[in-house]
Write a protein that holds these residues in place. Structure first.
Motif, PDB file in Angstrom:
ATOM      1  N   SER A  22     -13.213  15.199 -12.937  1.00 17.34           N
ATOM      2  CA  SER A  22     -13.744  13.907 -13.389  1.00 17.34           C
ATOM      3  C   SER A  22     -13.580  13.755 -14.901  1.00 17.34           C
ATOM      4  O   SER A  22     -13.217  12.688 -15.390  1.00 17.34           O
ATOM      5  CB  SER A  22     -15.223  13.779 -13.019  1.00 17.34           C
ATOM      6  N   LEU A  23     -13.838  14.831 -15.625  1.00 21.85           N
ATOM      7  CA  LEU A  23     -13.721  14.791 -17.086  1.00 21.85           C
ATOM      8  C   LEU A  23     -12.284  14.539 -17.520  1.00 21.85           C
ATOM      9  O   LEU A  23     -12.020  13.786 -18.464  1.00 21.85           O
ATOM     10  CB  LEU A  23     -14.225  16.112 -17.677  1.00 21.85           C
ATOM     11  N   LYS A  24     -11.341  15.137 -16.805  1.00 18.75           N
ATOM     12  CA  LYS A  24      -9.929  14.953 -17.137  1.00 18.75           C
ATOM     13  C   LYS A  24      -9.525  13.486 -17.031  1.00 18.75           C
ATOM     14  O   LYS A  24      -8.749  12.987 -17.847  1.00 18.75           O
ATOM     15  CB  LYS A  24      -9.072  15.801 -16.203  1.00 18.75           C
ATOM     16  N   LEU A  25     -10.052  12.779 -16.041  1.00 19.88           N
ATOM     17  CA  LEU A  25      -9.680  11.382 -15.833  1.00 19.88           C
ATOM     18  C   LEU A  25     -10.492  10.409 -16.675  1.00 19.88           C
ATOM     19  O   LEU A  25      -9.981   9.384 -17.106  1.00 19.88           O
ATOM     20  CB  LEU A  25      -9.802  11.018 -14.353  1.00 19.88           C
ATOM     21  N   THR A  26     -11.773  10.712 -16.894  1.00 19.53           N
ATOM     22  CA  THR A  26     -12.627   9.775 -17.625  1.00 19.53           C
ATOM     23  C   THR A  26     -12.712  10.060 -19.113  1.00 19.53           C
ATOM     24  O   THR A  26     -13.005   9.171 -19.909  1.00 19.53           O
ATOM     25  CB  THR A  26     -14.057   9.778 -17.061  1.00 19.53           C
ATOM     26  N   LYS A  27     -12.494  11.325 -19.501  1.00 18.63           N
ATOM     27  CA  LYS A  27     -12.618  11.775 -20.891  1.00 18.63           C
ATOM     28  C   LYS A  27     -14.022  11.536 -21.442  1.00 18.63           C
ATOM     29  O   LYS A  27     -14.210  11.397 -22.649  1.00 18.63           O
ATOM     30  CB  LYS A  27     -11.569  11.100 -21.774  1.00 18.63           C
ATOM     31  N   ILE A  43     -13.377   8.446  -8.235  1.00 16.48           N
ATOM     32  CA  ILE A  43     -13.123   8.349  -9.671  1.00 16.48           C
ATOM     33  C   ILE A  43     -12.207   7.169  -9.992  1.00 16.48           C
ATOM     34  O   ILE A  43     -12.452   6.409 -10.933  1.00 16.48           O
ATOM     35  CB  ILE A  43     -12.518   9.665 -10.196  1.00 16.48           C
ATOM     36  N   LEU A  44     -11.148   6.993  -9.212  1.00 15.45           N
ATOM     37  CA  LEU A  44     -10.221   5.886  -9.461  1.00 15.45           C
ATOM     38  C   LEU A  44     -10.887   4.536  -9.219  1.00 15.45           C
ATOM     39  O   LEU A  44     -10.632   3.577  -9.946  1.00 15.45           O
ATOM     40  CB  LEU A  44      -8.970   6.037  -8.604  1.00 15.45           C
ATOM     41  N   ASP A  45     -11.751   4.460  -8.210  1.00 13.99           N
ATOM     42  CA  ASP A  45     -12.512   3.222  -8.002  1.00 13.99           C
ATOM     43  C   ASP A  45     -13.349   2.916  -9.240  1.00 13.99           C
ATOM     44  O   ASP A  45     -13.424   1.766  -9.686  1.00 13.99           O
ATOM     45  CB  ASP A  45     -13.427   3.348  -6.779  1.00 13.99           C
ATOM     46  N   LYS A  98     -12.784  -0.394 -11.811  1.00 13.27           N
ATOM     47  CA  LYS A  98     -13.862  -1.339 -12.122  1.00 13.27           C
ATOM     48  C   LYS A  98     -14.111  -1.382 -13.617  1.00 13.27           C
ATOM     49  O   LYS A  98     -14.382  -2.437 -14.182  1.00 13.27           O
ATOM     50  CB  LYS A  98     -15.133  -0.929 -11.382  1.00 13.27           C
ATOM     51  N   LYS A  99     -14.012  -0.220 -14.265  1.00 14.15           N
ATOM     52  CA  LYS A  99     -14.315  -0.158 -15.692  1.00 14.15           C
ATOM     53  C   LYS A  99     -13.220  -0.798 -16.527  1.00 14.15           C
ATOM     54  O   LYS A  99     -13.490  -1.645 -17.362  1.00 14.15           O
ATOM     55  CB  LYS A  99     -14.512   1.294 -16.127  1.00 14.15           C
ATOM     56  N   VAL A 100     -11.968  -0.410 -16.291  1.00 12.36           N
ATOM     57  CA  VAL A 100     -10.928  -0.841 -17.200  1.00 12.36           C
ATOM     58  C   VAL A 100     -10.475  -2.263 -16.983  1.00 12.36           C
ATOM     59  O   VAL A 100      -9.883  -2.862 -17.872  1.00 12.36           O
ATOM     60  CB  VAL A 100      -9.701   0.090 -17.144  1.00 12.36           C
ATOM     61  N   GLY A 148      -1.743   4.296 -10.669  1.00 10.84           N
ATOM     62  CA  GLY A 148      -1.767   4.211 -12.128  1.00 10.84           C
ATOM     63  C   GLY A 148      -2.347   2.921 -12.639  1.00 10.84           C
ATOM     64  O   GLY A 148      -2.076   2.548 -13.766  1.00 10.84           O
ATOM     65  N   LEU A 149      -3.157   2.240 -11.847  1.00  6.39           N
ATOM     66  CA  LEU A 149      -3.662   0.939 -12.276  1.00  6.39           C
ATOM     67  C   LEU A 149      -4.509   1.040 -13.528  1.00  6.39           C
ATOM     68  O   LEU A 149      -4.531   0.126 -14.341  1.00  6.39           O
ATOM     69  CB  LEU A 149      -4.484   0.303 -11.142  1.00  6.39           C
ATOM     70  N   TYR A 150      -5.206   2.148 -13.697  1.00  5.09           N
ATOM     71  CA  TYR A 150      -6.031   2.263 -14.894  1.00  5.09           C
ATOM     72  C   TYR A 150      -5.174   2.387 -16.147  1.00  5.09           C
ATOM     73  O   TYR A 150      -5.590   2.038 -17.241  1.00  5.09           O
ATOM     74  CB  TYR A 150      -7.013   3.432 -14.788  1.00  5.09           C
ATOM     75  N   LEU A 151      -3.928   2.868 -16.012  1.00  4.06           N
ATOM     76  CA  LEU A 151      -2.995   2.878 -17.135  1.00  4.06           C
ATOM     77  C   LEU A 151      -2.475   1.473 -17.412  1.00  4.06           C
ATOM     78  O   LEU A 151      -2.418   1.023 -18.556  1.00  4.06           O
ATOM     79  CB  LEU A 151      -1.812   3.800 -16.825  1.00  4.06           C
ATOM     80  N   ILE A 152      -2.121   0.795 -16.339  1.00  4.36           N
ATOM     81  CA  ILE A 152      -1.541  -0.544 -16.471  1.00  4.36           C
ATOM     82  C   ILE A 152      -2.521  -1.502 -17.141  1.00  4.36           C
ATOM     83  O   ILE A 152      -2.146  -2.359 -17.922  1.00  4.36           O
ATOM     84  CB  ILE A 152      -1.167  -1.094 -15.084  1.00  4.36           C
TER      85      ILE A 152
END
Length: 197
Positions: free
Chosen positions: A38-43, A84-86, A90-92, A187-191
């Motif tokens: 989780s930390l790796k993805l959310t930082k 995590i991706l969900d 929602k966040k980004v 990769g939607l959170y990147l986009i």
């Protein structure tokens, strides 16, 4: 994920029956891996902790199905990744989180692999943008490239502010669909960084 527990199948059977002690063994064994993932993805340590807790809460909620799982580590990874991706989607996709995105995508945080993936995503986004219908493209361009507000776009295009917002929503929906069709749904959170900058 950590090594499989020797008595994992038996523990999962007991968890399915509602045994809290067995669940605590599973929780203790996998907690660190889920937290680090989780930390790796959310930082964010706080978000990672909250998400790890949510993941194990989700696991408890679906405990009756655990004896049917053949590869628990893979199952736990999939549950974790999806939750995590969900959360990230929602966040980004909220404009209020632009500061979070700018920090998250600071180039100093990029690994070479992530940088390559980001460039591929960016190229595909640009392909999608070029295929937008003319009015959607114009609203997207005026908003994301020229930085105009919907009020200003409305005046420039002789449309209402609400129409401008609706066009932007449709443009982003088109781009997300295009990305998913071209294998970038994970990769939607990147986009979204490109969408919001």
């Amino acid at each position: 994920m950590g090594n499989r527990l020797n008595n994992e199948d038996a523990l999962l059977e007991q968890v399915a029956a509602g045994d809290h002690a067995s669940f605590k063994v599973i929780f203790t064994h996998y907690w660190r891996d889920i937290y680090l993932f989780s930390l790796k993805l959310t930082k964010s340590p706080d978000q990672a902790k909250d998400l790890a807790q949510d993941i194990f809460a989700r696991l408890w909620d679906m405990r009756q199905h655990l004896p049917e799982v053949r590869n628990f580590k893979a199952f736990l990874y999939t549950v974790s990744r999806n939750l995590i991706l969900d959360h990230l989607r929602k966040k980004v996709f909220s404009v209020a989180n632009e500061e979070y995105l700018v920090t998250y995508f600071d180039e100093s945080n990029y690994s070479p692999h992530l940088m390559t993936a980001y460039k591929e995503l960016e190229n595909t986004v640009q392909e999608a943008v070029r295929q937008l219908p003319p009015q959607l493209y114009q609203v997207y361009y005026l908003s994301r490239v020229e930085g105009l507000t919907h009020e200003e776009i409305g005046q420039k295009m002789n449309i209402t502010r609400m129409t401008s917002k609706n066009y932007m929503v449709r443009a982003l929906q088109f781009i997300r669909k295009y990305m998913a069709e071209h294998g970038h749904d994970m990769g939607l959170y990147l986009i979204s960084y490109i969408f919001l900058k």
